[in-house]
Design a protein around this motif. Structure first.
Motif, PDB file in Angstrom:
ATOM      1  N   LEU A 290       7.180 -33.706 -16.509  1.00 48.45           N
ATOM      2  CA  LEU A 290       6.073 -34.338 -15.802  1.00 48.45           C
ATOM      3  C   LEU A 290       6.425 -35.738 -15.312  1.00 48.45           C
ATOM      4  O   LEU A 290       5.568 -36.443 -14.791  1.00 48.45           O
ATOM      5  N   SER A 291       7.681 -36.138 -15.480  1.00 49.70           N
ATOM      6  CA  SER A 291       8.075 -37.499 -15.132  1.00 49.70           C
ATOM      7  C   SER A 291       7.829 -37.815 -13.659  1.00 49.70           C
ATOM      8  O   SER A 291       7.286 -38.864 -13.328  1.00 49.70           O
ATOM      9  N   GLU A 292       8.209 -36.904 -12.767  1.00 51.49           N
ATOM     10  CA  GLU A 292       8.047 -37.183 -11.340  1.00 51.49           C
ATOM     11  C   GLU A 292       6.569 -37.251 -10.948  1.00 51.49           C
ATOM     12  O   GLU A 292       6.148 -38.174 -10.250  1.00 51.49           O
ATOM     13  N   LEU A 293       5.786 -36.263 -11.398  1.00 46.09           N
ATOM     14  CA  LEU A 293       4.365 -36.258 -11.070  1.00 46.09           C
ATOM     15  C   LEU A 293       3.676 -37.508 -11.591  1.00 46.09           C
ATOM     16  O   LEU A 293       2.928 -38.179 -10.854  1.00 46.09           O
ATOM     17  N   PHE A 294       3.922 -37.869 -12.857  1.00 47.74           N
ATOM     18  CA  PHE A 294       3.284 -39.046 -13.427  1.00 47.74           C
ATOM     19  C   PHE A 294       3.785 -40.325 -12.752  1.00 47.74           C
ATOM     20  O   PHE A 294       3.052 -41.316 -12.659  1.00 47.74           O
ATOM     21  N   THR A 317      -2.225 -45.636 -19.683  1.00 48.93           N
ATOM     22  CA  THR A 317      -2.080 -44.901 -20.940  1.00 48.93           C
ATOM     23  C   THR A 317      -1.324 -43.613 -20.680  1.00 48.93           C
ATOM     24  O   THR A 317      -1.639 -42.879 -19.739  1.00 48.93           O
ATOM     25  N   LEU A 318      -0.336 -43.335 -21.518  1.00 42.17           N
ATOM     26  CA  LEU A 318       0.464 -42.124 -21.391  1.00 42.17           C
ATOM     27  C   LEU A 318       0.279 -41.230 -22.596  1.00 42.17           C
ATOM     28  O   LEU A 318       0.097 -41.703 -23.718  1.00 42.17           O
ATOM     29  N   GLY A 319       0.309 -39.925 -22.370  1.00 39.72           N
ATOM     30  CA  GLY A 319       0.337 -38.946 -23.443  1.00 39.72           C
ATOM     31  C   GLY A 319       1.354 -37.880 -23.128  1.00 39.72           C
ATOM     32  O   GLY A 319       2.065 -37.949 -22.115  1.00 39.72           O
ATOM     33  N   ARG A 320       1.413 -36.900 -23.974  1.00 40.63           N
ATOM     34  CA  ARG A 320       2.369 -35.821 -23.757  1.00 40.63           C
ATOM     35  C   ARG A 320       2.130 -35.108 -22.425  1.00 40.63           C
ATOM     36  O   ARG A 320       3.075 -34.769 -21.713  1.00 40.63           O
ATOM     37  N   ALA A 375       0.495 -30.722 -27.738  1.00 37.99           N
ATOM     38  CA  ALA A 375      -0.547 -31.712 -28.017  1.00 37.99           C
ATOM     39  C   ALA A 375      -0.122 -33.120 -27.643  1.00 37.99           C
ATOM     40  O   ALA A 375       1.032 -33.516 -27.788  1.00 37.99           O
ATOM     41  N   ASP A 376      -1.091 -33.876 -27.134  1.00 29.96           N
ATOM     42  CA  ASP A 376      -0.817 -35.228 -26.654  1.00 29.96           C
ATOM     43  C   ASP A 376      -0.550 -36.204 -27.803  1.00 29.96           C
ATOM     44  O   ASP A 376      -1.189 -36.163 -28.852  1.00 29.96           O
ATOM     45  N   ILE A 377       0.382 -37.086 -27.568  1.00 30.38           N
ATOM     46  CA  ILE A 377       0.636 -38.201 -28.481  1.00 30.38           C
ATOM     47  C   ILE A 377       0.592 -39.461 -27.626  1.00 30.38           C
ATOM     48  O   ILE A 377       1.473 -39.708 -26.822  1.00 30.38           O
TER      49      ILE A 377
END
Length: 386
Positions: A290-294, A317-320, A375-377
């Motif tokens: 998801l690096s490019e999209l984010f 804020t970043l999550g998984r 799950a998000d961290i």
């Protein structure tokens, strides 16, 4: 319901004529099969003499000309004139029975081809009727032999089925060619949309950053801080050169956007704009896919914060599987993002994610989340002073 795109590639039988060419060439293939009218000619020579034979031969020629004229009209949908010629050909068949006896029923093979060429729903009924006429007319009229002509009837049926398959194959080939052309058109349209979206995102962000940093350099120069002003101007020059390379890469589809790089750029542009920023200290918790999209989300979100929000504070804020950008500005960002938010939504939809943009009287929040990831961290945010 048939979509407009599918309807646009639905083939018409008039394309068959174009495939066979124009002028005499469109009649060459159908005329080749007129050789089987030789059986009728032979029937005329056996059953008629003198002026009757001449009339029989003339009817064969007239029937052949009518068949060749009607066939293109049948597959091109010119039904009014087609049915006139069809009826005339049918009448010629009846008259030819006088001069060629049962051999005149060879005409029914060509009438069946004309029936199939129309591709009307009741064409099968017409073919069955012609098959029965070929088989039963000689049986019902003693002068024509008094026997059921099963062989001739089978010929009518088999030729009809063969021509039906032929027309379907031609239609399928036309549909395939049209579909390929439509796919090529859509691919070109998608590529234009991609380039337009990338250029909007690239230039919008870069020009905003250049404007902010140039303004900062001017204010520093006014206050006598020439060394810092020169530093900002040097960074503006570097950014301009980098942007030029990004534009070239976007046009050639080699533009690479990363979350890490966009966070670093965001840190710099927010500092130059005098906005307090809380940015993640690490991107390790985010799914690498998801690096490019984010990265695009951070780029567009920060650009809109600087250009529209008049915010004093922004938090990323970043999550998984999610990224969220929130500010304390004047709100209304959902309407002000325009093409940038639309392009970002297209990117998110392509990744199977969801984009939520909410705005209140104070503040704007942009959140993109892609389901189906672990799950998000949440990554802790690190304050960045202006």
């Amino acid at each position: 319901m048939t979509s407009p795109t599918l309807a646009a590639v639905e083939p018409r039988l008039e394309e068959v004529a174009r495939m066979w060419g124009a002028g005499w060439r469109r009649y060459f293939f159908p005329a080749f099969w007129l050789v089987y009218l030789g059986q009728t000619v032979d029937g005329v020579s056996k059953a008629s003499h003198g002026w009757a034979a001449f009339a029989g031969y003339a009817i064969v020629v007239l029937f052949a000309a009518t068949y060749l004229a009607a066939l293109p009209m049948g597959w091109s949908g010119q039904y009014r004139l087609f049915w006139t010629l069809y009826g005339f050909a049918f009448a010629l068949t009846g008259v030819e029975l006088v001069f060629a006896r049962a051999d005149a029923l060879v005409f029914c093979v060509y009438l069946a081809v004309l029936t199939v060429a129309t591709q009307v729903r009741w064409a099968l009924v017409g073919v069955v009727a012609l098959t029965l006429i070929t088989a039963l007319v000689p049986w019902s009229v003693p002068a024509l032999g008094g026997k059921v002509q099963w062989g001739a009837a089978l010929s009518v049926l088999l030729v009809s089925l063969a021509m039906f398959g032929f027309f379907k194959i031609v239609q399928s080939n036309i549909a395939l060619a049209a579909a390929r052309a439509e796919v090529a058109r859509l691919a070109a349209e998608n590529e234009r949309s991609r380039i337009a979206r990338d250029l909007h995102d690239l230039l919008g962000h870069s020009l905003t950053t250049i404007t902010v940093k140039a303004g900062l350099a001017r204010r520093l120069a006014e206050h006598g801080e020439t060394e810092r002003a020169f530093t900002e101007i040097a960074e503006v020059e570097q950014l301009s050169r980098r942007t030029l390379g990004d534009v070239r890469a976007a046009v050639s589809a080699h533009r690479e956007v990363t979350l890490t790089g966009e966070l670093a750029t965001a840190r710099e542009v927010l500092r130059a704009a005098g906005i307090i920023a809380e940015l993640p200290g690490s991107v390790a918790e985010t799914d690498p896919t998801l690096s490019e999209l984010f990265g695009w989300v951070v780029r567009e979100g920060v650009t809109n914060v600087v250009r529209h929000s008049r915010a004093e504070h922004v938090r990323i804020t970043l999550g998984r599987s999610f990224v969220e950008i929130a500010d304390d500005g004047r709100g209304g960002g959902a309407g002000s993002c325009g093409n940038g938010l639309l392009g970002l939504r297209e990117r998110t939809d392509a990744a199977g994610g969801t984009l939520v943009a909410t705005s209140g009287l104070k503040g704007f929040r942009l959140r993109v989340e892609v389901p189906g990831v672990e799950a998000d961290i949440t990554a802790p945010a690190t304050p960045v002073a202006p």
